[in-house]
Write an enzyme that holds these catalytic residues in place. Sequence first.
Site, PDB file in Angstrom:
ATOM      1  CG  HIS A 159      -2.490  -0.928   1.323  1.00  0.00           C
ATOM      2  ND1 HIS A 159      -2.933  -1.476  -0.086  1.00  0.00           N
ATOM      3  CD2 HIS A 159      -2.485  -1.753   1.850  1.00  0.00           C
ATOM      4  CE1 HIS A 159      -3.090  -2.235   0.440  1.00  0.00           C
ATOM      5  NE2 HIS A 159      -2.986  -2.984   1.304  1.00  0.00           N
TER       6      HIS A 159
ATOM      7  CG  HIS B 151      -8.378  -0.705   2.564  1.00  0.00           C
ATOM      8  ND1 HIS B 151      -8.469  -1.808   3.105  1.00  0.00           N
ATOM      9  CD2 HIS B 151      -7.224  -1.469   2.213  1.00  0.00           C
ATOM     10  CE1 HIS B 151      -7.593  -3.203   3.431  1.00  0.00           C
ATOM     11  NE2 HIS B 151      -6.626  -2.738   2.777  1.00  0.00           N
TER      12      HIS B 151
ATOM     13  CD  GLU C 213      -8.376  -3.589  -0.330  1.00  0.00           C
ATOM     14  OE1 GLU C 213      -7.208  -3.489  -0.838  1.00  0.00           O
ATOM     15  OE2 GLU C 213      -8.513  -4.864   0.334  1.00  0.00           O
TER      16      GLU C 213
END
Length: 376
Positions: A132, A203, A340
């Site tokens: 991420h 998210h 996601e």
Amino acid sequence: MKILVLWMCVVLLVACTTGQKEDLTASGLKRSHFQTEVSGKKTDLFVLKNKNGMEVCVTNFGGRIVSVLVPDKEGMMRDVVLGFDSIQDYLRFPSDLGATIGRYANRINQGRFVLDGTEYQLPQNNYGHCLHGGPRGFQYRVFDGLQKNDRELQLTYLAKDGEEGFPGNLNCKVTMTLTDDNAIHIQYEADTDKPTIINMTNHSYFNLDGDPSKNNSDYLLTVDADYYTPVDSTFMTTGELAAVDGTPMDFRTPAAIGSRMNLDFEQLRNGHGFDHNWVLNTEEDITRSCAILESPATGIILDVYTNEPGIQVYSGNFLDGTLTGKKGIVYNFRAAVCLETDKYPDTPNKSDWPSAILRPGEKYNTQCIYKFSVRK
């Protein structure tokens, strides 16, 4: 005189009480709890509403969706995402709850990739991989927020050349629009002054019961995908596209998430449950639903649409009761599901997968729609 003083006290009390009510969102959040400074930039809470009474609260700290208030099958309004009551909690308990993820969502193997002959080394913050965007990814940055009306919020951020190891000055814009058919339309746009990679997503942790004390085992999940990308024990994709047919990964027809969890299957062991990318059949068609999540208890249905090739389904396997969220509710094991939409994990190291490269003069433009309805 005593009567006058008493009357003034009553007026002040009413004024204070009214002020407190006005400061609360319909989901029970206080805007003042989100107004501070982080790294020299002001944070705030932005509230979107539609004609149906649906409410979406967003903070520009990490471009995070903090609350989503939608009606259930009885017409009761329920907050269906996990989050915190204040910026201080987001700072105190680092997480991805509700966040805009970038510069690269999901994992990059060993934090390394080669672009135009140059190797770049990123932070290794997850089992030796970059997850991420690194430990200081977009979820921990303050966006500039501009709310044009009750329905639309624009969040902009300049990720500088070299930030978390990524090349290029990247100008990003995230537009969140709440529509009257109870959909949150998220559009990601970006441009760069040097060749770079980009893969943005949201998210949000969805709990469609509006009760995070319950787990997601009864939720019905549908994913329009014939293939998925298997992972090893470090959650890194192997490079294979594996068929879902005959495996617990087959959600082409609705199935309860919990009904698959205890099956003896290597991928469930590697992911500690579901933490995998599915290869969508929707062919980047934003008008086709790629995934559906439903709570039989509340009747709330979430349809997901995207023009991305993949969707990461994460079943909250690392929620462990150490986080206490909004209204003092403890977030226990598998209290939510993340959906996601993005490129496949480690795409920069897989030349035959859909590209995540962005070059000067090009425009990054991707979309995700979370649409809510009810089954009565």
